[in-house]
Scaffold this active site. Structure first.
Site, mmCIF file in Angstrom:
data_model
loop_
_atom_site.group_PDB
_atom_site.id
_atom_site.type_symbol
_atom_site.label_atom_id
_atom_site.label_comp_id
_atom_site.label_asym_id
_atom_site.label_seq_id
_atom_site.Cartn_x
_atom_site.Cartn_y
_atom_site.Cartn_z
ATOM 1 N N GLU A 206 0.801 -1.237 0.093
ATOM 2 C CA GLU A 206 0.009 0.057 0.029
ATOM 3 C C GLU A 206 0.717 1.479 0.078
ATOM 4 O O GLU A 206 1.994 1.180 0.369
ATOM 5 C CB GLU A 206 -1.127 -0.089 1.086
ATOM 6 C CG GLU A 206 -0.251 -0.135 2.535
ATOM 7 C CD GLU A 206 -1.218 -0.580 3.614
ATOM 8 O OE1 GLU A 206 -1.739 -1.487 3.496
ATOM 9 O OE2 GLU A 206 -1.007 0.254 4.335
ATOM 10 N N CYS B 202 3.483 8.231 1.244
ATOM 11 C CA CYS B 202 4.187 7.207 2.140
ATOM 12 C C CYS B 202 4.306 5.736 1.379
ATOM 13 O O CYS B 202 3.298 5.322 0.840
ATOM 14 C CB CYS B 202 2.976 6.984 3.145
ATOM 15 S SG CYS B 202 3.653 5.858 4.447
ATOM 16 N N CYS C 281 6.586 -7.495 7.069
ATOM 17 C CA CYS C 281 7.809 -7.067 7.735
ATOM 18 C C CYS C 281 8.042 -7.846 8.786
ATOM 19 O O CYS C 281 7.269 -8.687 9.613
ATOM 20 C CB CYS C 281 7.388 -5.621 8.385
ATOM 21 S SG CYS C 281 8.679 -4.783 9.353
ATOM 22 N N CYS D 119 6.831 -5.402 15.379
ATOM 23 C CA CYS D 119 6.352 -4.586 16.396
ATOM 24 C C CYS D 119 4.862 -4.955 16.802
ATOM 25 O O CYS D 119 4.085 -5.145 16.053
ATOM 26 C CB CYS D 119 6.550 -3.200 15.968
ATOM 27 S SG CYS D 119 8.260 -2.588 15.490
ATOM 28 N N CYS E 192 1.620 -2.912 15.468
ATOM 29 C CA CYS E 192 1.909 -2.540 14.071
ATOM 30 C C CYS E 192 1.189 -3.689 13.051
ATOM 31 O O CYS E 192 1.468 -4.848 13.267
ATOM 32 C CB CYS E 192 3.206 -2.494 13.422
ATOM 33 S SG CYS E 192 3.326 -2.142 11.823
ATOM 34 N N CYS F 99 0.383 2.405 8.925
ATOM 35 C CA CYS F 99 1.066 1.269 8.402
ATOM 36 C C CYS F 99 0.491 -0.026 8.214
ATOM 37 O O CYS F 99 0.161 -0.766 9.380
ATOM 38 C CB CYS F 99 2.138 1.121 9.434
ATOM 39 S SG CYS F 99 3.732 0.283 8.975
HETATM 40 N N1 SAH Z 1 9.599 0.146 9.701
HETATM 41 C C1 SAH Z 1 9.890 1.375 9.454
HETATM 42 C C2 SAH Z 1 8.886 2.449 8.690
HETATM 43 C C3 SAH Z 1 7.521 1.684 8.543
HETATM 44 S S1 SAH Z 1 6.594 2.051 10.046
HETATM 45 C C4 SAH Z 1 9.561 1.983 10.909
HETATM 46 O O1 SAH Z 1 9.256 1.276 12.038
HETATM 47 O O2 SAH Z 1 10.180 3.242 11.363
HETATM 48 C C5 SAH Z 1 6.206 3.709 9.924
HETATM 49 C C6 SAH Z 1 5.659 4.483 11.087
HETATM 50 O O3 SAH Z 1 4.375 3.930 11.384
HETATM 51 C C7 SAH Z 1 6.498 4.027 12.154
HETATM 52 O O4 SAH Z 1 7.068 5.154 13.142
HETATM 53 C C8 SAH Z 1 5.510 2.981 12.936
HETATM 54 O O5 SAH Z 1 5.835 2.821 14.296
HETATM 55 C C9 SAH Z 1 4.250 3.727 12.837
HETATM 56 N N2 SAH Z 1 3.042 2.971 12.984
HETATM 57 C C10 SAH Z 1 3.054 1.738 12.844
HETATM 58 N N3 SAH Z 1 1.584 0.989 13.452
HETATM 59 C C11 SAH Z 1 1.116 2.197 13.807
HETATM 60 C C12 SAH Z 1 -0.125 2.326 14.505
HETATM 61 N N4 SAH Z 1 -0.994 1.316 14.803
HETATM 62 N N5 SAH Z 1 -0.306 3.776 14.847
HETATM 63 C C13 SAH Z 1 0.448 4.638 14.538
HETATM 64 N N6 SAH Z 1 1.686 4.620 14.000
HETATM 65 C C14 SAH Z 1 1.902 3.422 13.591
HETATM 66 FE FE1 SF4 Z 2 7.918 -3.346 10.744
HETATM 67 FE FE2 SF4 Z 2 5.931 -2.233 11.775
HETATM 68 FE FE3 SF4 Z 2 7.870 -2.434 13.212
HETATM 69 FE FE4 SF4 Z 2 8.067 -0.672 11.120
HETATM 70 S S1 SF4 Z 2 6.707 -0.579 12.973
HETATM 71 S S2 SF4 Z 2 9.622 -2.332 11.835
HETATM 72 S S3 SF4 Z 2 6.785 -1.824 9.597
HETATM 73 S S4 SF4 Z 2 6.485 -3.997 12.413
#
Ligand code: SAH
Ligand code: SF4
Length: 370
Positions: free
Chosen positions: A96, A117, A124, A128, A131, A345
Site C-alpha cells: 500500500e 508514504c 515486515c 512490532c 503494527c 502502516c
Molecule cells: N519500519 C519502519 C517504517 C514503517 S512504519 C519503522 O518502523 O519506522 C512507519 C511508522 O508508522 C512507524 O513510526 C511506526 O511505528 C508507525 N506505526 C505503525 N503502526 C502504527 C499504528 N497502529 N498507529 C500509529 N503509528 C503506527
Molecule cells: Fe515493521 Fe511495523 Fe515495526 Fe516498522 S513499525 S519495523 S513496519 S513491524
C-alpha cells in the site's frame, strides 16, 4: 539488484547501467537518456510508446526488460482527502501507498506539501507489537522498480505532483537497504523523478548498523527513528528489535548520523495508553532528544483490529507533550490524517488480505473498487 526471476525491471536501472547495456547492443549512449525521459518525464506505459527510438530497439528493450506496472486493486479516499492505494504486484502480493495532501507536523517546514508514504517490503519481519504490517510476518523485499512505481502510479491515479516522500509504509526500509538506496537515487536524479533528497525521509525501527551505513552515504536524505519507548524496559515490550539493538547502541548510531550529516533527526513516538505515555517516559525521551538535538513527533496510536492497545486521551497526550516542551525539545503531536481509512502502516492491506483469504475475493477483480 534484487528482483524476482525473469527479465530485470527497467525502473530498477540507473542511467549509467542502461548506458552500459545499450552500448553492449551497439547503441549510442544518448539512447539511454531518451528511455529515461520516456519513463520519468513523459511517463510512458510501455516501450512501444517510445516513438523516437528505432523500432528494433523498442522491441529489444521489451524483450530484455520488464515494464513493471502495479495494479491498483483498491483506492480509498477519506474526508480529509488522504488517499490510500492498495497495489497488487506481479506475483500477487499486496502493498500500500498513502497520499497525504498536507503534513505540517511531518517532515518539512511547508504545510502545502503532497506527501506519499511508500512501502518497501511485503510484510515486515520486525514484528512490532502495535503494527499491522508485522502481523503476518515478512514475505519479501520490494525491488527498486516496485518502490519507484508506487510514486509514478500514485501521481497518475491522483493527478497530483508529489513533492515529499516518506518511507513509512509497510516494511523496514533499512532491511532492504540496497533496493531502497537505489530507488532513492532514481527519485533524486535529474534524469529520474528529480526530487531533492531533503524531501525524502527514511523511517527505521532502529537498525543501528544500517543507520551508520546511511550516515556514510553521500545522499542527504532525512532520517526518522521509530523510538516508541524511552527506556529499554518499555521499548522492549513493544519492539523486539530492541533486544538486538538496545537504546544505548541505537542512540550511539543516531549520534554518529547527526554528527556526520550535520542534520537533525526525528524521533517518532507513538503514544499508547498506559504503556509508554507516562511522565517518566516523557522525561527519558526528553533527555535522549536533547542529547541529539532531535525533534520529536508524537503520534497518537491508531487502533489496529485484533490488537489490545488504545490511544490515550487528548489530555494525556498534551501532558506528555508539555514535559518535552518544558525541557526545550522541539516536539509536535501529529494529528493523524486518514484515521478513518486505516491509514496507519499496513492496516488496509491487512484488512483486504484477510477479506481476500476469506470468502470475499471480489477486490482483486474490481480495480479501484471504492
Ligand atoms: N519500519 C519502519 C517504517 C514503517 S512504519 C519503522 O518502523 O519506522 C512507519 C511508522 O508508522 C512507524 O513510526 C511506526 O511505528 C508507525 N506505526 C505503525 N503502526 C502504527 C499504528 N497502529 N498507529 C500509529 N503509528 C503506527
Ligand atoms: Fe515493521 Fe511495523 Fe515495526 Fe516498522 S513499525 S519495523 S513496519 S513491524
Amino acid at each position: 539488484m534484487t528482483h524476482a526471476a525473469g527479465p530485470p525491471p527497467i525502473k530498477s536501472l540507473l542511467l549509467s547501467e542502461l548506458e552500459t547495456t545499450l552500448a553492449e547492443l551497439g547503441q549510442q549512449p544518448y539512447r539511454a537518456r531518451q528511455v529515461m525521459r520516456w519513463l520519468y518525464a513523459k511517463r510512458a506505459k510501455s516501450f512501444a510508446e517510445m516513438t523516437d527510438l528505432p523500432a528494433p530497439l523498442r522491441e529489444h528493450l521489451a524483450q530484455a526488460f520488464h515494464f513493471d506496472d502495479l495494479q491498483a486493486v483498491r483506492t480509498l479516499g477519506s474526508g480529509d482527502t488522504t488517499r490510500k492505494f492498495l497495489f497488487q504486484l506481479a506475483d500477487g502480493a499486496l502493498v500500500e501507498s498513502v497520499l497525504i495532501p498536507a503534513s505540517p507536523a511531518l517532515y518539512g517546514e511547508a504545510s502545502d506539501r503532497r506527501t506519499i508514504c511508500v512501502s518497501t517490503q511485503v510484510g515486515c519481519a520486525y514484528g512490532c507489537k502495535f503494527c499491522a504490517s508485522g502481523l503476518d510476518g515478512w514475505s519479501r523485499n520490494l525491488h527498486t522498480g516496485e518502490i519507484v512505481d508506487q510514486i509514478l502510479r500514485v501521481e497518475e491515479l491522483s493527478g497530483e505532483k508529489i513533492n515529499n516522500i516518506v518511507f513509512m509504509g509497510m516494511g523496514e526500509p533499512l532491511a532492504n537497504f540496497e533496493n531502497v538506496m537505489r530507488a532513492i537515487a532514481i527519485i533524486n536524479a535529474p534524469w529520474g523523478i528529480g526530487l531533492g533528497a531533503r524531501h525524502i525521509t527514511l523511517s527505521t525501527s532502529g537498525l543501528a548498523p544500517q543507520i551508520r551505513q546511511l550516515a556514510d552515504h553521500p545522499l542527504q536524505v532525512r532520517l526518522a527513528i521509530s523510538l516508541h519507548g524511552a527506556t529499554d524496559e518499555v521499548r522492549q515490550q513493544l519492539m523486539p528489535v530492541n533486544r538486538k539493538y538496545p537504546l544505548a547502541i541505537l542512540l550511539d548510531a543516531c549520534a554518529y548520523y547527526t554528527q556526520r550529516k550535520k542534520q537533525r533527526l526525528t524521533f517518532e513516538y507513538i503514544l499508547i495508553d498506559g504503556l509508554n505515555d507516562t511522565p517518566g517516559q516523557a522525561e527519558a525521551l526528553a533527555r535522549h532528544a536533547s542529547r541529539l538535538t532531535a525533534k520529536v513527533n508524537l503520534i497518537p496510536y491508531n487502533e489496529v483490529e485484533g490488537l489490545p492497545w488504545a490511544r490515550p486521551t487528548v489530555r494525556r497526550q498534551e501532558a506528555f507533550l508539555r514535559v518535552l516542551k518544558n525541557a526545550g525539545v522541539a516536539a509536535t503531536i501529529r494529528r493523524e490524517k486518514g484515521h478513518d481509512i486505516a491509514a496507519a502502516c499496513g492496516q488496509l492491506r491487512l484488512q483486504t488480505k484477510r477479506a481476500m483469504d476469506g470468502a470475499d475475493k471480489s477486490f482483486a477483480e474490481s480495480p479501484n473498487a471504492e
